[in-house]
Design a protein around this motif. Structure first.
Motif, PDB file in Angstrom:
ATOM      1  N   GLU A  27      -3.164   6.298  -7.312  1.00  0.00           N
ATOM      2  CA  GLU A  27      -4.065   7.067  -6.456  1.00  0.00           C
ATOM      3  C   GLU A  27      -4.084   6.431  -5.077  1.00  0.00           C
ATOM      4  O   GLU A  27      -4.291   5.220  -4.951  1.00  0.00           O
ATOM      5  N   VAL A  28      -3.863   7.264  -4.053  1.00  0.00           N
ATOM      6  CA  VAL A  28      -3.773   6.746  -2.686  1.00  0.00           C
ATOM      7  C   VAL A  28      -4.632   7.587  -1.754  1.00  0.00           C
ATOM      8  O   VAL A  28      -4.645   8.811  -1.827  1.00  0.00           O
ATOM      9  N   LEU A  29      -5.385   6.888  -0.887  1.00  0.00           N
ATOM     10  CA  LEU A  29      -6.198   7.536   0.132  1.00  0.00           C
ATOM     11  C   LEU A  29      -5.474   7.395   1.465  1.00  0.00           C
ATOM     12  O   LEU A  29      -5.132   6.290   1.880  1.00  0.00           O
TER      13      LEU A  29
ATOM     14  N   VAL B 265      -1.182   8.577  10.492  1.00  0.00           N
ATOM     15  CA  VAL B 265      -1.832   7.739   9.484  1.00  0.00           C
ATOM     16  C   VAL B 265      -2.545   6.591  10.192  1.00  0.00           C
ATOM     17  O   VAL B 265      -1.950   5.880  10.993  1.00  0.00           O
ATOM     18  N   ARG B 266      -3.835   6.425   9.926  1.00  0.00           N
ATOM     19  CA  ARG B 266      -4.613   5.338  10.520  1.00  0.00           C
ATOM     20  C   ARG B 266      -4.936   4.256   9.491  1.00  0.00           C
ATOM     21  O   ARG B 266      -5.070   3.090   9.825  1.00  0.00           O
ATOM     22  N   GLU B 267      -5.118   4.665   8.246  1.00  0.00           N
ATOM     23  CA  GLU B 267      -5.371   3.718   7.162  1.00  0.00           C
ATOM     24  C   GLU B 267      -4.743   4.284   5.899  1.00  0.00           C
ATOM     25  O   GLU B 267      -4.634   5.505   5.732  1.00  0.00           O
ATOM     26  N   LEU B 268      -4.346   3.381   5.021  1.00  0.00           N
ATOM     27  CA  LEU B 268      -3.775   3.762   3.731  1.00  0.00           C
ATOM     28  C   LEU B 268      -4.357   2.809   2.696  1.00  0.00           C
ATOM     29  O   LEU B 268      -4.321   1.586   2.895  1.00  0.00           O
ATOM     30  N   HIS B 269      -4.933   3.366   1.631  1.00  0.00           N
ATOM     31  CA  HIS B 269      -5.578   2.543   0.602  1.00  0.00           C
ATOM     32  C   HIS B 269      -5.136   2.982  -0.788  1.00  0.00           C
ATOM     33  O   HIS B 269      -5.114   4.178  -1.076  1.00  0.00           O
ATOM     34  N   LEU B 270      -4.855   2.019  -1.633  1.00  0.00           N
ATOM     35  CA  LEU B 270      -4.772   2.278  -3.071  1.00  0.00           C
ATOM     36  C   LEU B 270      -6.193   2.234  -3.595  1.00  0.00           C
ATOM     37  O   LEU B 270      -6.987   1.382  -3.173  1.00  0.00           O
ATOM     38  N   PHE B 271      -6.528   3.124  -4.512  1.00  0.00           N
ATOM     39  CA  PHE B 271      -7.827   3.046  -5.163  1.00  0.00           C
ATOM     40  C   PHE B 271      -7.633   3.316  -6.641  1.00  0.00           C
ATOM     41  O   PHE B 271      -6.539   3.650  -7.088  1.00  0.00           O
ATOM     42  N   GLY B 272      -8.660   3.115  -7.410  1.00  0.00           N
ATOM     43  CA  GLY B 272      -8.568   3.373  -8.844  1.00  0.00           C
ATOM     44  C   GLY B 272      -7.852   2.266  -9.600  1.00  0.00           C
ATOM     45  O   GLY B 272      -7.930   1.085  -9.257  1.00  0.00           O
ATOM     46  N   ALA B 273      -7.115   2.662 -10.649  1.00  0.00           N
ATOM     47  CA  ALA B 273      -6.536   1.713 -11.605  1.00  0.00           C
ATOM     48  C   ALA B 273      -5.542   0.743 -10.976  1.00  0.00           C
ATOM     49  O   ALA B 273      -5.532  -0.442 -11.298  1.00  0.00           O
ATOM     50  N   TRP B 274      -4.683   1.227 -10.055  1.00  0.00           N
ATOM     51  CA  TRP B 274      -3.709   0.309  -9.458  1.00  0.00           C
ATOM     52  C   TRP B 274      -4.373  -0.678  -8.511  1.00  0.00           C
ATOM     53  O   TRP B 274      -3.973  -1.848  -8.448  1.00  0.00           O
ATOM     54  N   ALA B 275      -5.389  -0.265  -7.770  1.00  0.00           N
ATOM     55  CA  ALA B 275      -6.110  -1.208  -6.914  1.00  0.00           C
ATOM     56  C   ALA B 275      -6.760  -2.288  -7.776  1.00  0.00           C
ATOM     57  O   ALA B 275      -6.724  -3.474  -7.440  1.00  0.00           O
TER      58      ALA B 275
ATOM     59  N   GLY C 272     -15.529   1.659  -5.702  1.00  0.00           N
ATOM     60  CA  GLY C 272     -14.625   1.117  -6.714  1.00  0.00           C
ATOM     61  C   GLY C 272     -13.611   0.167  -6.116  1.00  0.00           C
ATOM     62  O   GLY C 272     -13.688  -0.220  -4.946  1.00  0.00           O
ATOM     63  N   PRO C 273     -12.617  -0.216  -6.926  1.00  0.00           N
ATOM     64  CA  PRO C 273     -11.559  -1.086  -6.420  1.00  0.00           C
ATOM     65  C   PRO C 273     -10.796  -0.377  -5.300  1.00  0.00           C
ATOM     66  O   PRO C 273     -10.473   0.804  -5.410  1.00  0.00           O
ATOM     67  N   LEU C 274     -10.524  -1.097  -4.228  1.00  0.00           N
ATOM     68  CA  LEU C 274      -9.882  -0.521  -3.063  1.00  0.00           C
ATOM     69  C   LEU C 274      -8.966  -1.569  -2.453  1.00  0.00           C
ATOM     70  O   LEU C 274      -9.355  -2.721  -2.282  1.00  0.00           O
ATOM     71  N   MET C 275      -7.753  -1.171  -2.121  1.00  0.00           N
ATOM     72  CA  MET C 275      -6.780  -2.095  -1.558  1.00  0.00           C
ATOM     73  C   MET C 275      -6.113  -1.454  -0.351  1.00  0.00           C
ATOM     74  O   MET C 275      -5.462  -0.425  -0.487  1.00  0.00           O
ATOM     75  N   ARG C 276      -6.286  -2.062   0.809  1.00  0.00           N
ATOM     76  CA  ARG C 276      -5.657  -1.533   2.005  1.00  0.00           C
ATOM     77  C   ARG C 276      -4.168  -1.875   1.984  1.00  0.00           C
ATOM     78  O   ARG C 276      -3.777  -2.976   1.651  1.00  0.00           O
ATOM     79  N   VAL C 277      -3.347  -0.905   2.377  1.00  0.00           N
ATOM     80  CA  VAL C 277      -1.903  -1.057   2.361  1.00  0.00           C
ATOM     81  C   VAL C 277      -1.367  -0.831   3.768  1.00  0.00           C
ATOM     82  O   VAL C 277      -1.763   0.115   4.435  1.00  0.00           O
ATOM     83  N   GLY C 278      -0.474  -1.664   4.216  1.00  0.00           N
ATOM     84  CA  GLY C 278       0.214  -1.452   5.497  1.00  0.00           C
ATOM     85  C   GLY C 278      -0.609  -1.785   6.719  1.00  0.00           C
ATOM     86  O   GLY C 278      -1.782  -2.149   6.627  1.00  0.00           O
ATOM     87  N   ARG C 279       0.047  -1.662   7.875  1.00  0.00           N
ATOM     88  CA  ARG C 279      -0.567  -1.921   9.185  1.00  0.00           C
ATOM     89  C   ARG C 279      -0.562  -0.638  10.001  1.00  0.00           C
ATOM     90  O   ARG C 279       0.493  -0.081  10.234  1.00  0.00           O
ATOM     91  N   TYR C 280      -1.722  -0.246  10.457  1.00  0.00           N
ATOM     92  CA  TYR C 280      -1.824   0.974  11.260  1.00  0.00           C
ATOM     93  C   TYR C 280      -2.753   0.744  12.412  1.00  0.00           C
ATOM     94  O   TYR C 280      -3.651  -0.027  12.349  1.00  0.00           O
TER      95      TYR C 280
END
Length: 197
Positions: free
Chosen positions: A138-140, A113-123, A189-197
């Motif tokens: 929803e998670v990318l 895993v290099r990046e993790l993002h919430l997107f959509g309604a929760w972001a 759209g709305p995007l929120m990066r999660v965690g450290r990678y």
């Protein structure tokens, strides 16, 4: 709107709550769609013993944070949306025991895993928490990640959150490129990066 939640695991903020179980119980009841659960449902979701759940729910009910009633299947518990503490507590729970924290823990264990993002309604909800929390998560997942492992992490996350979790797995080159219309839509759209990678 983009936001970033680095290293925001529930354990980092645990001292705010009496116990991890208290935070997990409150998160199941206050985050996501309104619902009633039996004590046994909660114990199964939280993978803990029934007596501990009953004791914690009784404490929360005495504090006026949750509502209890008797049903055909036993005692039922639900959030008390009329409580003046409901809105601020739900916001705090979203940060400490909500999707970003849980996804960071579950997907953070996966190699590649290099990046993790919430997107959509929760972001969008993290950026502007007006209204009730959304349902689906929803998670990318960006990186060289085994898809089966990613779907397993999504199932674990869904079990912990009591909400459906939908992962999208893409290689870093695809995420950084401009050739995928679905990824362009996620970036717009709305995007929120999660965690450290």
């Amino acid at each position: 709107m983009r936001s970033n939640m680095r290293g925001a695991g529930a354990a980092d903020r645990l001292p705010i709550f009496r116990s991890r179980l208290q935070g997990e119980v409150l998160a199941r009841l206050l985050l996501g769609p309104a619902r009633e659960l039996t004590m046994l449902d909660l114990a199964v979701m939280l993978r803990t013993d029934l007596a501990s759940v009953v004791a914690e729910v009784d404490r929360l009910a005495r504090a006026g944070l949750v509502a209890l009633r008797r049903g055909a299947s036993g005692r039922l518990v639900a959030r008390d949306a009329a409580s003046p503490l409901y809105e601020p507590l739900a916001r705090l729970l979203a940060l400490t025991f909500g999707p970003a924290a849980v996804l960071g823990e579950e997907f953070g264990r996966l190699p590649g895993v290099r990046e993790l993002h919430l997107f959509g309604a929760w972001a969008a909800h993290y950026a502007s928490p007006d209204g009730g929390p959304p349902g689906d998560v929803e998670v990318l997942v960006v990186g060289d990640v085994d898809r089966v492992a990613a779907y397993d992490a999504a199932q674990e996350s869904a079990a912990r959150l009591g909400l459906p979790v939908h992962p999208v797995v893409r290689a870093r080159e695809a995420w950084e490129g401009d050739g995928d219309p679905f990824l362009r839509e996620i970036r717009a759209g709305p995007l929120m990066r999660v965690g450290r990678y």
